[in-house]
Scaffold this motif. Structure first.
Motif, PDB file in Angstrom:
ATOM      1  N   ALA A 196       0.831  -1.208   0.000  1.00 28.91           N
ATOM      2  CA  ALA A 196       0.000   0.000   0.000  1.00 28.91           C
ATOM      3  C   ALA A 196       0.862   1.253   0.000  1.00 28.91           C
ATOM      4  O   ALA A 196       0.558   2.233   0.688  1.00 28.91           O
ATOM      5  N   GLY A 197       1.947   1.226  -0.780  1.00 30.24           N
ATOM      6  CA  GLY A 197       2.800   2.394  -0.945  1.00 30.24           C
ATOM      7  C   GLY A 197       3.822   2.611   0.136  1.00 30.24           C
ATOM      8  O   GLY A 197       4.629   3.544   0.045  1.00 30.24           O
ATOM      9  N   LYS A 198       3.830   1.779   1.169  1.00 32.48           N
ATOM     10  CA  LYS A 198       4.764   1.941   2.287  1.00 32.48           C
ATOM     11  C   LYS A 198       5.819   0.842   2.273  1.00 32.48           C
ATOM     12  O   LYS A 198       5.567  -0.272   1.827  1.00 32.48           O
ATOM     13  N   VAL A 199       6.989   1.175   2.811  1.00 36.16           N
ATOM     14  CA  VAL A 199       8.136   0.272   2.784  1.00 36.16           C
ATOM     15  C   VAL A 199       8.073  -0.664   3.993  1.00 36.16           C
ATOM     16  O   VAL A 199       8.006  -0.211   5.147  1.00 36.16           O
ATOM     17  N   VAL A 200       8.106  -1.968   3.722  1.00 30.84           N
ATOM     18  CA  VAL A 200       8.237  -2.943   4.810  1.00 30.84           C
ATOM     19  C   VAL A 200       9.622  -2.752   5.453  1.00 30.84           C
ATOM     20  O   VAL A 200      10.618  -2.597   4.745  1.00 30.84           O
ATOM     21  N   PRO A 201       9.719  -2.708   6.771  1.00 38.41           N
ATOM     22  CA  PRO A 201      10.996  -2.363   7.423  1.00 38.41           C
ATOM     23  C   PRO A 201      12.091  -3.410   7.272  1.00 38.41           C
ATOM     24  O   PRO A 201      13.245  -3.141   7.612  1.00 38.41           O
ATOM     25  N   TRP A 202      11.748  -4.603   6.766  1.00 41.50           N
ATOM     26  CA  TRP A 202      12.744  -5.650   6.539  1.00 41.50           C
ATOM     27  C   TRP A 202      12.743  -6.034   5.063  1.00 41.50           C
ATOM     28  O   TRP A 202      11.687  -6.073   4.420  1.00 41.50           O
ATOM     29  N   CYS A 203      13.922  -6.294   4.530  1.00 37.37           N
ATOM     30  CA  CYS A 203      14.030  -6.801   3.163  1.00 37.37           C
ATOM     31  C   CYS A 203      14.665  -8.186   3.209  1.00 37.37           C
ATOM     32  O   CYS A 203      15.137  -8.638   4.266  1.00 37.37           O
ATOM     33  N   LEU A 204      14.677  -8.865   2.071  1.00 33.59           N
ATOM     34  CA  LEU A 204      15.316 -10.171   1.978  1.00 33.59           C
ATOM     35  C   LEU A 204      16.477 -10.068   0.998  1.00 33.59           C
ATOM     36  O   LEU A 204      16.278  -9.811  -0.193  1.00 33.59           O
ATOM     37  N   ALA A 205      17.685 -10.236   1.509  1.00 39.88           N
ATOM     38  CA  ALA A 205      18.882 -10.257   0.665  1.00 39.88           C
ATOM     39  C   ALA A 205      19.095 -11.689   0.195  1.00 39.88           C
ATOM     40  O   ALA A 205      19.323 -12.587   1.009  1.00 39.88           O
ATOM     41  N   ARG A 206      19.029 -11.890  -1.121  1.00 44.23           N
ATOM     42  CA  ARG A 206      19.178 -13.227  -1.698  1.00 44.23           C
ATOM     43  C   ARG A 206      20.613 -13.359  -2.193  1.00 44.23           C
ATOM     44  O   ARG A 206      20.989 -12.757  -3.197  1.00 44.23           O
ATOM     45  N   ILE A 207      21.389 -14.130  -1.459  1.00 41.37           N
ATOM     46  CA  ILE A 207      22.828 -14.209  -1.683  1.00 41.37           C
ATOM     47  C   ILE A 207      23.145 -15.407  -2.569  1.00 41.37           C
ATOM     48  O   ILE A 207      22.758 -16.537  -2.251  1.00 41.37           O
ATOM     49  N   PRO A 208      23.837 -15.187  -3.690  1.00 46.17           N
ATOM     50  CA  PRO A 208      24.101 -16.303  -4.608  1.00 46.17           C
ATOM     51  C   PRO A 208      25.005 -17.363  -3.967  1.00 46.17           C
ATOM     52  O   PRO A 208      25.872 -17.061  -3.145  1.00 46.17           O
ATOM     53  N   LYS A 209      24.795 -18.599  -4.383  1.00 44.59           N
ATOM     54  CA  LYS A 209      25.718 -19.643  -3.971  1.00 44.59           C
ATOM     55  C   LYS A 209      27.009 -19.476  -4.757  1.00 44.59           C
ATOM     56  O   LYS A 209      27.077 -18.768  -5.760  1.00 44.59           O
ATOM     57  N   ALA A 210      28.051 -20.131  -4.292  1.00 49.45           N
ATOM     58  CA  ALA A 210      29.365 -19.990  -4.908  1.00 49.45           C
ATOM     59  C   ALA A 210      29.308 -20.320  -6.396  1.00 49.45           C
ATOM     60  O   ALA A 210      28.719 -21.329  -6.796  1.00 49.45           O
ATOM     61  N   GLY A 211      29.911 -19.440  -7.196  1.00 44.32           N
ATOM     62  CA  GLY A 211      29.973 -19.674  -8.629  1.00 44.32           C
ATOM     63  C   GLY A 211      28.742 -19.265  -9.390  1.00 44.32           C
ATOM     64  O   GLY A 211      28.681 -19.443 -10.606  1.00 44.32           O
ATOM     65  N   GLU A 212      27.749 -18.687  -8.719  1.00 50.76           N
ATOM     66  CA  GLU A 212      26.493 -18.296  -9.360  1.00 50.76           C
ATOM     67  C   GLU A 212      26.416 -16.796  -9.548  1.00 50.76           C
ATOM     68  O   GLU A 212      26.951 -16.023  -8.738  1.00 50.76           O
ATOM     69  N   THR A 213      25.723 -16.368 -10.604  1.00 51.98           N
ATOM     70  CA  THR A 213      25.437 -14.951 -10.838  1.00 51.98           C
ATOM     71  C   THR A 213      24.082 -14.577 -10.253  1.00 51.98           C
ATOM     72  O   THR A 213      23.862 -13.443  -9.853  1.00 51.98           O
ATOM     73  N   ARG A 214      23.168 -15.544 -10.186  1.00 53.36           N
ATOM     74  CA  ARG A 214      21.803 -15.283  -9.736  1.00 53.36           C
ATOM     75  C   ARG A 214      21.678 -15.467  -8.230  1.00 53.36           C
ATOM     76  O   ARG A 214      22.181 -16.439  -7.668  1.00 53.36           O
ATOM     77  N   GLY A 215      20.986 -14.519  -7.600  1.00 49.68           N
ATOM     78  CA  GLY A 215      20.743 -14.644  -6.169  1.00 49.68           C
ATOM     79  C   GLY A 215      19.413 -15.263  -5.838  1.00 49.68           C
ATOM     80  O   GLY A 215      19.124 -15.508  -4.667  1.00 49.68           O
ATOM     81  N   SER A 216      18.560 -15.512  -6.834  1.00 48.88           N
ATOM     82  CA  SER A 216      17.207 -15.982  -6.564  1.00 48.88           C
ATOM     83  C   SER A 216      17.224 -17.285  -5.769  1.00 48.88           C
ATOM     84  O   SER A 216      18.112 -18.129  -5.927  1.00 48.88           O
ATOM     85  N   LEU A 217      16.224 -17.447  -4.916  1.00 43.55           N
ATOM     86  CA  LEU A 217      16.135 -18.660  -4.102  1.00 43.55           C
ATOM     87  C   LEU A 217      15.932 -19.881  -4.980  1.00 43.55           C
ATOM     88  O   LEU A 217      16.429 -20.965  -4.672  1.00 43.55           O
ATOM     89  N   ALA A 218      15.207 -19.720  -6.097  1.00 39.03           N
ATOM     90  CA  ALA A 218      14.980 -20.837  -7.012  1.00 39.03           C
ATOM     91  C   ALA A 218      16.280 -21.324  -7.649  1.00 39.03           C
ATOM     92  O   ALA A 218      16.372 -22.477  -8.067  1.00 39.03           O
TER      93      ALA A 218
END
Length: 336
Positions: free
Chosen positions: A235-257
């Motif tokens: 609703a236009g407001k910032v949730v006070p926590w974010c999720l940093a998706r950190i890539p596994k070794a050797g990866e460019t993508r941080g996505s959980l998938a």
């Protein structure tokens, strides 16, 4: 609408009928699916919860014996806490969407023809008075990677093109880039290409299908090592926590998938400013639930279809983003 995250609000005392337009229920993985989290939150707030698998959406002309309009097969759900057995069906019926308090669209990319067809139908339902979240027109008009072009002051060096010569020139100029399709999510092919990469030609040819498919090229951001941050706007407001998706070794993508690790973090001052700048504008367009993708201080995408991160943020920080979304929907539906 002003909505504060200072308190958790639940148990409103008035029941809404909330229908979630989803991909097939059999494909949902409840342990990290934000759509499932929203359904559970809706039930915990005392609302009726329905699922509508997108393939069942349709429209019929009003005529004798048939009310007409947009319809779907509504699956009445009882949500369970067991992630392996997360729902029970308590009934099914084909019925018009008109009369529901809200329809919440939770479809995964790609934004293909069937996704567009769903938005066309849901826009007709909206014209008949159905409250649709996020708004169908806004879903169509905010292609998630292309959307950053509206806010170049926050974006990294980027190119969108299918011309292989332009893409090759961008690689030469930037020296170290990431190439990715414009649609899809999760495990879509994303390539990091150096200027001297011997495979650069075949990568460009493959991703563009020899110049027939438009892709995005962005300068490689070394801050990806600290995570591809998903910043949620409700609703236009910032949730006070974010999720940093950190890539596994050797990866460019941080996505959980793609095997990334999700780490909940408090939103930085920069990212809060970014969210406070974009949030009210996106809400005005009918985008009540949004996920901003940020690497370092650079905006790399605006997710409006099915932004993830809610489950992990609650598990690690205790902040109930899904509950806050349902509260926002209640406000939109006129509940105090």
């Amino acid at each position: 609408m002003q909505l504060s995250f200072a308190k958790e609000i639940s148990g409103k005392g008035a029941s809404l009928s909330l229908a979630f337009v989803v991909d097939p229920l059999s494909t949902r993985k409840a342990f990290n699916d934000p759509g499932v989290a929203l359904m559970r939150a809706a039930q915990s707030h005392g609302h009726e919860v329905f699922a509508i698998e997108a393939a069942s959406l349709g429209w019929r002309k009003p005529e004798a014996g048939h009310p007409g309009g947009v319809f779907g097969e509504l699956i009445h759900l009882h949500l369970r806490p067991d992630d392996h057995d997360w729902y029970r069906e308590t009934g099914r019926e084909w019925r018009p969407l008109k009369g529901l308090d809200a329809v919440i669209v939770r479809l995964d990319p790609p934004l293909d023809r069937e996704f567009l067809a769903a938005t066309w139908l849901l826009e007709r339902a909206e014209a008949d008075g159905v409250r649709v979240i996020n708004r169908p027109r806004a879903l169509r008009e905010h292609a998630e990677k292309v959307a950053i072009t509206e806010f170049p002051q926050f974006a990294p060096s980027s190119l969108i093109s299918r011309d292989m010569g332009q893409i090759q020139h961008f690689i030469d100029e930037q020296r170290d880039v990431v190439l990715k399709p414009l649609d899809g999510c999760g495990k879509v092919p994303v390539f990091r290409v150096h200027r001297n990469d011997p495979n650069r030609n075949v990568i460009v040819e493959t991703l563009t299908d020899h110049g027939s498919r438009t892709i995005m090229a962005q300068i490689h951001l070394p801050e990806i090592g600290q995570g591809d941050k998903r910043i949620l706007l409700i609703a236009g407001k910032v949730v006070p926590w974010c999720l940093a998706r950190i890539p596994k070794a050797g990866e460019t993508r941080g996505s959980l998938a793609a095997g990334g690790t999700g780490v909940a973090q408090e939103v930085s001052a920069h990212d809060r400013h970014l969210g406070e700048t974009l949030g009210p504008l996106l809400l005005k367009r009918g985008l009540l639930i949004v996920g901003l993708d940020v690497i370092g201080n650079a905006l790399t995408g605006i997710n409006v279809t099915h932004p993830a991160g809610m489950v992990e943020i609650r598990q690690q920080s205790g902040f109930d983003s899904a509950g806050a979304c349902i509260t926002a929907i209640e406000h939109a539906c006129g509940l105090s």
